[in-house]
Design a protein around this motif. Structure first.
Motif, PDB file in Angstrom:
ATOM      1  N   MET A 297       0.826  -1.206   0.000  1.00  0.00           N
ATOM      2  CA  MET A 297       0.000   0.000   0.000  1.00  0.00           C
ATOM      3  C   MET A 297       0.865   1.264   0.000  1.00  0.00           C
ATOM      4  O   MET A 297       0.458   2.300  -0.518  1.00  0.00           O
ATOM      5  N   ALA A 298       2.067   1.156   0.586  1.00  0.00           N
ATOM      6  CA  ALA A 298       2.972   2.305   0.600  1.00  0.00           C
ATOM      7  C   ALA A 298       3.431   2.674  -0.805  1.00  0.00           C
ATOM      8  O   ALA A 298       3.877   3.803  -1.046  1.00  0.00           O
ATOM      9  N   GLU A 299       3.340   1.714  -1.740  1.00  0.00           N
ATOM     10  CA  GLU A 299       3.773   1.953  -3.122  1.00  0.00           C
ATOM     11  C   GLU A 299       2.598   2.326  -4.029  1.00  0.00           C
ATOM     12  O   GLU A 299       2.740   2.383  -5.249  1.00  0.00           O
ATOM     13  N   ILE A 300       1.415   2.549  -3.434  1.00  0.00           N
ATOM     14  CA  ILE A 300       0.227   2.905  -4.208  1.00  0.00           C
ATOM     15  C   ILE A 300      -0.201   4.314  -3.831  1.00  0.00           C
ATOM     16  O   ILE A 300      -0.331   4.640  -2.660  1.00  0.00           O
ATOM     17  N   HIS A 301      -0.408   5.150  -4.839  1.00  0.00           N
ATOM     18  CA  HIS A 301      -0.853   6.522  -4.596  1.00  0.00           C
ATOM     19  C   HIS A 301      -2.158   6.759  -5.357  1.00  0.00           C
ATOM     20  O   HIS A 301      -2.145   6.975  -6.568  1.00  0.00           O
TER      21      HIS A 301
ATOM     22  N   ILE B 142     -10.824   8.747  -7.594  1.00  0.00           N
ATOM     23  CA  ILE B 142     -11.616   7.595  -7.183  1.00  0.00           C
ATOM     24  C   ILE B 142     -11.422   6.405  -8.113  1.00  0.00           C
ATOM     25  O   ILE B 142     -11.637   5.262  -7.734  1.00  0.00           O
ATOM     26  N   ASP B 143     -10.951   6.624  -9.333  1.00  0.00           N
ATOM     27  CA  ASP B 143     -10.794   5.504 -10.266  1.00  0.00           C
ATOM     28  C   ASP B 143      -9.401   5.440 -10.890  1.00  0.00           C
ATOM     29  O   ASP B 143      -9.193   4.735 -11.876  1.00  0.00           O
ATOM     30  N   GLU B 144      -8.426   6.160 -10.317  1.00  0.00           N
ATOM     31  CA  GLU B 144      -7.072   6.164 -10.872  1.00  0.00           C
ATOM     32  C   GLU B 144      -6.050   6.052  -9.742  1.00  0.00           C
ATOM     33  O   GLU B 144      -6.242   6.630  -8.672  1.00  0.00           O
ATOM     34  N   SER B 145      -4.957   5.336 -10.017  1.00  0.00           N
ATOM     35  CA  SER B 145      -3.891   5.204  -9.016  1.00  0.00           C
ATOM     36  C   SER B 145      -2.541   5.028  -9.697  1.00  0.00           C
ATOM     37  O   SER B 145      -2.446   4.428 -10.773  1.00  0.00           O
ATOM     38  N   PHE B 146      -1.502   5.563  -9.045  1.00  0.00           N
ATOM     39  CA  PHE B 146      -0.124   5.265  -9.419  1.00  0.00           C
ATOM     40  C   PHE B 146       0.347   4.067  -8.593  1.00  0.00           C
ATOM     41  O   PHE B 146       0.025   3.952  -7.405  1.00  0.00           O
TER      42      PHE B 146
END
Length: 481
Positions: free
Chosen positions: A145-149, A153-157
């Motif tokens: 989760m620390a590597e997810i930004h 609401i529908d997009e993530s790095f």
């Protein structure tokens, strides 16, 4: 490639995922329909009788030529009857002399046939939030989760650099590993949610986002990669400057004023010239045009709020001033609660009132500097005073207020120049105690647990708005944890 030695730049395995037509796809899944082939739009009716289109499926966009956001009256058919919208056609198909060429019978039949099999559904924000949480949990099985930004609401790095060797120990090609990882994520999300996701891949967050926006959306496999080595071919060749991340219409106009008309020209411009003419923002876009972005996914940037606002579209035209003032007071109270919860005060208050489309009046707005406050009564008094100074009648449909210039509110200072006696100070303290008590009860029991009697009057929106998320129906909140 002029300016940069990319061997000195950080090279990470960054993915940018976007759920394809998110709200519309979720609604299709709920109905057991294919999100890619079904014509469906999510239209808000709870707050807006004109119908605000919040999202639409790919087929809906293709058939009716509409983007996600729009009004129902802009559609080529009437949502109520599913008949062809001749009035709209007449407005948009006039020639230089004002003549209108009527639509062909074939086109009218085409629109009406698709209109009859188009699903129009109200938004259910709670359901969309639940879906987003489920997608994030799936993504967290591929990296921490620390590597997810989350970007929206529908997009993530996602930074999957450390995960590649774990999942693909036998694959030697670094970028093949990235593509395999992206494909695995697409399949996992589809298998567990029925949603399609588009994924851009890059050596940094910027390149991953550009890959998704400009290439992955147009590829059959819904994936695309931009490496540093691809910048000249894939970044400089982006034809429309507003298709580049961070460049809007205003920035495009400003670049045009200094003779920069494309991403290629920006990338090869003199950086000193760009900085002199466009300041820091222009220089940042110069670096971006060359594929340079040293942001880290680990740095979860949270922008400090400089204002708290509240706006809404009323469910009908409000023609009585009393009703408009009830809504303004309710909105002031909601903003004041947010200020106190954040331990902030504002030094400026502003409002706007927009009128019905049936009554072409210009929007009225006003702003006023005030002494620092987060008092409900003080904000209400200021806004109502401003409103009465500006309002001269008319059918109101849009209302908004904003508390600006936020400062910390750890304590209060009494001005040496104010004639404030002990009685006034004590009264102020009592009002603050009452506000704190009300806030505490609402925090525990919900916002509607304590309300003024005005909620029973015609025009009040406090109860109805409390059931919404982001101004729209919350539907689907059950089980949300």
């Amino acid at each position: 490639m002029g300016y940069f030695d990319y061997s000195l730049e950080p090279r990470r395995a960054i993915l940018f995922e976007d759920v394809k037509s998110n709200y519309a796809s979720i609604e299709c899944n709920q109905l057991g329909l294919d999100p890619l082939t079904t014509s469906l739009c999510v239209m808000s009716r709870a707050d807006n009788s004109n119908g605000l289109i919040l999202a639409s499926s790919p087929t809906f966009k293709k058939v009716f030529g509409k983007s996600n956001v729009g009004r129902s009256h802009e559609l080529p058919f009437y949502p109520e009857t599913r008949k062809f919208n001749y009035q709209r056609w007449d407005k948009t198909h006039r020639d230089f002399y004002g003549n209108v060429e009527p639509p062909s019978p074939e086109y009218v039949r085409f629109i009406e046939d698709w209109a009859r099999k188009t699903y129009i559904v109200p938004p259910r924000m709670g359901l969309y939030i639940k879906s987003n949480i489920k997608v994030l949990k799936i993504l967290a099985t591929f990296t921490s989760m620390a590597e997810i930004h989350p970007y929206s609401i529908d997009e993530s790095f996602l930074d999957v650099t450390e995960s590649l060797d774990f999942f693909f120990p036998d694959e030697l090609d670094y970028y093949k590993k990235m593509d395999k990882m992206a494909q695995m994520i697409q399949r996992a999300v589809y298998r567990q949610t029925g949603l399609y996701i588009t994924i851009g891949m890059g050596d940094n967050p910027l390149l991953a986002k550009l890959a998704m926006d400009n290439y992955a959306k147009h590829n059959d496999n819904m994936r695309a990669l931009i490496r540093y080595e691809d910048v000249e071919e894939k970044v400089w060749s982006i034809e429309e400057m507003t298709d580049f991340w961070g460049i809007g219409k205003r920035t495009k106009r400003n670049f045009a004023k200094i003779g920069v008309h494309s991403i290629r020209e920006l990338a090869n411009a003199d950086p000193d010239f760009i900085k002199r003419e466009m300041k820091t923002i222009g220089l940042q876009q110069f670096f971006h045009a060359n594929g340079i972005d040293e942001t880290s996914i680990h740095d979860h940037y949270s922008k400090a709020s400089t204002s708290f606002g509240n706006s809404q579209i009323l469910p009908r035209d409000y023609i009585r001033q009393e009703e408009v003032e009830i809504v303004l007071k309710e909105m002031c109270e909601q903003v004041a609660v947010r200020l106190r919860k954040a331990k902030k005060e504002c030094v400026n208050i502003s409002f706007f009132v927009g009128f019905s489309m049936k009554e072409p009046r210009p929007t009225i707005s006003a702003s006023r500097k005030i002494d620092p406050t987060n008092s409900t009564a003080e904000l209400q008094n200021r806004v109502i005073r401003l409103f009465r100074e500006s309002y001269e009648g008319g059918s109101v449909r849009n209302i908004g207020i904003s508390a600006n210039g936020l400062i910390d509110a750890p304590f209060h200072l009494i001005s040496l120049f104010e004639n404030t006696d002990d009685k006034e100070i004590e009264q102020q303290r009592q009002e603050e105690k009452i506000q704190d008590a009300i806030d505490a009860i609402r925090q525990k029991q919900g916002f509607t647990s304590i309300q003024k009697a005005t909620v029973l009057k015609a025009g009040s929106r406090a109860i109805a708005r409390s059931k919404l998320i982001g101004g729209h129906s919350a539907g689907g909140l059950e089980g949300l944890e």
